[in-house]
Design a protein around this motif. Structure first.
Motif, short mmCIF file in Angstrom:
data_model
loop_
_atom_site.label_atom_id
_atom_site.label_comp_id
_atom_site.label_asym_id
_atom_site.label_seq_id
_atom_site.Cartn_x
_atom_site.Cartn_y
_atom_site.Cartn_z
N LYS A 1 67.46 47.27 85.62
CA LYS A 1 68.86 47.70 85.70
C LYS A 1 69.65 46.93 86.75
O LYS A 1 70.76 46.45 86.48
N GLU A 2 69.10 46.79 87.97
CA GLU A 2 69.88 46.16 89.05
C GLU A 2 70.13 44.68 88.81
O GLU A 2 71.22 44.16 89.04
N ARG B 1 72.60 44.30 86.10
CA ARG B 1 73.93 44.58 86.65
C ARG B 1 74.46 43.37 87.42
O ARG B 1 75.64 43.00 87.29
N THR B 2 73.61 42.76 88.23
CA THR B 2 74.01 41.57 88.99
C THR B 2 74.45 40.45 88.05
O THR B 2 75.50 39.81 88.26
N THR C 1 75.54 40.74 85.08
CA THR C 1 76.77 41.13 84.39
C THR C 1 77.99 40.89 85.28
O THR C 1 79.05 40.47 84.81
N SER D 1 84.59 45.64 88.16
CA SER D 1 83.70 46.79 88.42
C SER D 1 83.74 47.79 87.28
O SER D 1 82.70 48.31 86.86
N VAL E 1 81.78 46.24 84.37
CA VAL E 1 80.34 46.21 84.62
C VAL E 1 79.74 47.60 84.45
O VAL E 1 78.67 47.75 83.85
N ARG E 2 80.41 48.62 84.97
CA ARG E 2 79.89 50.00 84.84
C ARG E 2 79.74 50.37 83.36
O ARG E 2 78.74 50.98 82.97
N VAL F 1 76.72 48.25 81.78
CA VAL F 1 75.41 48.70 82.25
C VAL F 1 75.09 50.09 81.70
O VAL F 1 73.97 50.37 81.28
N SER F 2 76.09 50.98 81.68
CA SER F 2 75.88 52.32 81.14
C SER F 2 75.53 52.26 79.66
O SER F 2 74.64 52.99 79.19
N GLU G 1 71.93 51.01 79.46
CA GLU G 1 70.98 52.01 79.96
C GLU G 1 70.81 53.16 78.96
O GLU G 1 69.69 53.63 78.74
N ASP H 1 78.28 43.05 95.83
CA ASP H 1 79.10 43.04 94.61
C ASP H 1 80.38 42.23 94.80
O ASP H 1 80.76 41.44 93.94
#
Length: 482
Positions: free
Chosen positions: A37-38, A41-42, A44, A61, A64-65, A68-69, A72, A157
């Motif tokens: 995940k991390e 995210r990076t 992305t 931001s 990206v949220r 990633v959501s 996930e 970030d």
């Protein structure tokens, strides 16, 4: 309207969607599971900051949220097979809403007028132009550590966003290498008992990678303008550093350098830039180290990438005494070897005016190519080409002298002395000007020189500034430089 467009890692959405919905989901989930995940995210953050270079940190931001959501939720074991397609459709719909928090783009409205897969493909193809001037400026060590200790995740970030936005044209492996080593340096040195010594050591170790990031961003930015500009750019750079070398010697080296970055700018292969640039440097050193003392010094090191950066940093050599440049004939320009003659003429200009910046020579070459394209198919070729007055027009020699003098003084003098010389020169030419006006003109010329005279100048910015700062006049597609 706003837009969210990164539905696949590394911006592979458009290609993936043509392979089908299941392929899209499987590709994203594969990357999500491999990276975690991390790291996902990076990646992305970096990928979307590169693509939307003018977006704010807040817009990136939000985007990206959502991405990633989506990954996930839909990549979890037992997730409904339709989860990802439904989620990506909702993301596209949100992109098209007036209150969307995602990066804006003038092409969004046109995409949102479409439906279904066509809408997604259209949105996925949108991107911002690269920044003309990299906006990222590294804070002091104290400021870095203060921000890092306050909130390490937010610090990372924001750095990733700012750095990737500024150097988004650099090959992704180079960019990731640079950001990774920087964040590692900060996290190590900010908890060190001797932070100053730690930063000095770490900065020295990442110096080559840092320079390589800036260099590849600059070169790949030129590639976005036109691949045809890469070759003449390298040719003129070498001609200005070794004006005694022949066209036949330097032309193949320029071709090889252009080929290196044409292959590596979009490559995801970590070895592409180091391997191919090292091979190119070996060719340059093999030919020029025995002919030029400065190249011999630069080529002594065992690290070929560092040797290449040293070569790039060489200032222009003094122009040798050469016969007057001969004007190209209309037959030469429009014959089968017309492009070759145009490059040879540019080479001859560069070795006679060794301090002229890349942006000026690039404008000249671009003007010649446009004129050849327009005139060589005209009914009256001679009348068309003669009207352009490209290479040896009445206004060209004075213009070249002015540009050569400005950058020559910048290269030779200390910055304070350079500004003083500018002040005296402008005062003589404009005796009625007020001190305030002279001061503004000095600052404008000095900023242009410091930004655009070095070979490492930002190509997009300087190409735009050549006209306004140095008096280029374009009429009907031709540049009558004077």
């Amino acid at each position: 309207m706003k837009v969210a467009l990164a539905l696949l890692l590394l911006l592979a959405t458009t290609h993936a969607m043509h392979r089908g919905k299941a392929y899209v989901r499987d590709k994203v989930c594969q990357e999500f599971r491999i990276l975690g995940k991390e790291n996902f995210r990076t990646m992305t953050i970096v990928a979307n900051s590169r693509k939307y270079s003018n977006a704010t940190f807040e817009e990136i931001s939000h985007l990206v949220r959502e991405i990633v959501s989506l990954a996930e939720t839909c990549c979890a074991e037992g997730a409904d097979p339709s989860c990802y397609d439904a989620g990506s459709s909702a993301l596209s719909a949100k992109s098209c809403s007036r209150s969307s928090p995602f990066p804006s783009h003038p092409g969004t409205a046109g995409c949102c007028a479409q439906e279904g897969l066509e809408q997604k493909l259209c949105l996925a193809a949108l991107q911002h132009p690269p920044q003309q001037l990299p906006q990222y400026r590294q804070p002091s060590n104290e400021e870095l550590c203060q921000a890092f200790k306050k909130d390490p995740k937010d610090f990372a970030d924001r750095f990733l966003h700012e750095y990737a936005s500024s150097y988004g044209q650099a090959p992704l492996p180079v960019l990731l290498g640079s950001t990774t080593t920087f964040l590692s340096m900060v996290s190590t040195c900010c908890i060190s008992r001797a932070p100053t010594a730690c930063f000095l050591k770490e900065e020295l170790e990442r110096k080559t990678l840092s320079f390589l990031t800036g260099l590849s961003n600059q070169v790949c930015s030129r590639l976005t303008m036109a691949f045809s500009l890469l070759h003449p750019d390298y040719l003129t750079s070498l001609a200005q550093k070794v004006p005694s070398a022949s066209f036949e010697d330097l032309f193949p080296l320029a071709e090889d350098a252009a080929e290196v970055f044409s292959q590596c700018c979009d490559s995801l292969n970590e070895d592409c830039v180091p391997k191919k640039l090292s091979e190119h440097t070996a060719k340059v050193c093999g030919l020029l180290a025995t002919r030029d003392k400065r190249f011999a010094v630069c080529c002594k090191g065992k690290n070929l990438i560092q040797n290449y950066l040293y070569i790039l940093g060489l200032p222009p050599a003094p122009a040798p005494k050469l016969p007057q440049l001969q004007k190209l004939t209309n037959e030469q320009l429009c014959g089968e070897e017309g492009a070759h003659y145009a490059k040879r003429s540019l080479f001859e200009l560069a070795r006679r005016y060794t301090s002229i910046p890349d942006a000026v020579l690039g404008k000249l070459y671009d003007a010649s190519e446009k004129a050849r394209e327009e005139c060589c198919s005209a009914k009256d070729i001679s009348a068309c080409l003669d009207s352009k007055r490209l290479w040896m027009g009445e206004g060209l020699p004075p213009f070249l002298e002015k540009a050569n003098q400005l950058c020559g003084q910048y290269n030779q003098l200390k910055y304070s002395d350079f500004k003083k010389t500018l002040q005296e020169s402008l005062a003589q030419k404009m005796p009625e000007a007020s001190p305030e006006l002279l001061g503004r003109l000095v600052e404008q010329r000095a900023y242009f020189a410091s930004t655009c005279c070095p070979h490492s100048s930002p190509p997009l910015y300087c190409a735009d500034k050549v006209s306004s700062e140095l008096g280029e006049v374009c009429d009907g597609g031709s540049c009558l430089l004077g």
